[in-house]
Motif scaffolding. Sequence first.
Motif, PDB file in Angstrom:
ATOM      1  N   TYR A 107      39.203 -39.210 -14.208  1.00  0.00           N
ATOM      2  CA  TYR A 107      40.261 -39.528 -13.242  1.00  0.00           C
ATOM      3  C   TYR A 107      40.308 -41.026 -12.930  1.00  0.00           C
ATOM      4  N   PHE A 110      41.936 -42.789 -15.716  1.00  0.00           N
ATOM      5  CA  PHE A 110      43.370 -42.518 -15.621  1.00  0.00           C
ATOM      6  C   PHE A 110      44.024 -43.482 -14.626  1.00  0.00           C
TER       7      PHE A 110
ATOM      8  N   THR B  85      48.778 -38.543  -6.660  1.00  0.00           N
ATOM      9  CA  THR B  85      48.938 -38.408  -8.113  1.00  0.00           C
ATOM     10  C   THR B  85      49.920 -37.281  -8.445  1.00  0.00           C
ATOM     11  N   ILE B 108      43.820 -34.782 -16.753  1.00  0.00           N
ATOM     12  CA  ILE B 108      43.963 -35.920 -15.831  1.00  0.00           C
ATOM     13  C   ILE B 108      42.692 -36.142 -15.010  1.00  0.00           C
TER      14      ILE B 108
END
Lengths: 118, 220
Positions: A107, A110, B85, B108
């Motif tokens: 994450y 990301f 997000t 993700i």
Amino acid sequence: MNGLRLLCISALVWLQACASNDTSLYHWGSYQDKVYEGFQVENGNTSPEKQLQELLQEQQKAVSKGKALPPGFQAHMGYLFFQTGQPDRAVMAFENEKKQFPESSTYMDFAIGKLKKP
Amino acid sequence: MNLHSFTRASKTAVWLGLVFLVGCAAPSKPDQSAFRNSNPKSILVLPPVNQSTDIRGSLSFLSTVTLPLSEAGYYVFPVAMVEATFKENGLPLPDQMHEAPLSKLQSIFGTDAVLYLTLEKYGSTYVVLDSQTVVTAKARLVDARTGTLLWQGRASASDAEGRDNNNGLLGVLLTSVIHQLASNIGNPGYRLSNVTSARLLTPQPGGMLFGPRSPKHGKD
């Protein structure tokens, strides 16, 4: 009657022990309260700047107590740095989260990837 | 303290002791092998689906889950950043987030498990001469790779708990626990969410297990 009195007292002692024995893994301070207040931003209550300031103080307290920062704390700071137009400090905070908690790596990468995109 | 109130306090103490012992005994354990085998290190908490009448409930409750889960020994993804997000990726509502495919969540977030919360009650009900605030939530923990259900639970907290027992030891106990957990933020729904979260997500026999970052991991 004395037995009951003793039971009362031992129950209280037991409660006291629960209250004072700090076996927590992390320093929490006002972290969750700040997250809560952050969700109220849309209602104009707390700015990301003010949140950031208060979390920096909590970070200091954690250091002085020798306690670890909770999961997500440094990532949340990164998110606030991003919101206040400091992308470099945001990336640094995300890297710190990764270092402290490798579970966050996917994450955090990301998020860093999004920040580094032109 | 007069004799009458002392006797009552004593009875309460005995009762409390028994409840404590019964709690320790935990006679029938549900099957937790799926949870143990999955052994998740990290938990992605999605914003709760809100069935209450207060639209602020979802994010208010979400703010309170990180502490009990982290102290239980799990890595918990930063809840506010996660919520943002989802919004950025075109899923602004909790109901939509809960429908996101696990493969997408894994790619993700790289999470081991996903926690789906439903907020059943959040807020105050007014009765004659009094009001009562209640926060009730249920949870499902799912393995992010296989979709297997690992654990589910439900908990509730009400600010009437302490008040109704004001003179007994139990009242003192509950009130102090609530004060200990609750922050000084004024919103009673948020304060009680802290208590509900702790009751829901703190490891207990047959319930939530300790995670890898806790010294109690694998011993429960």
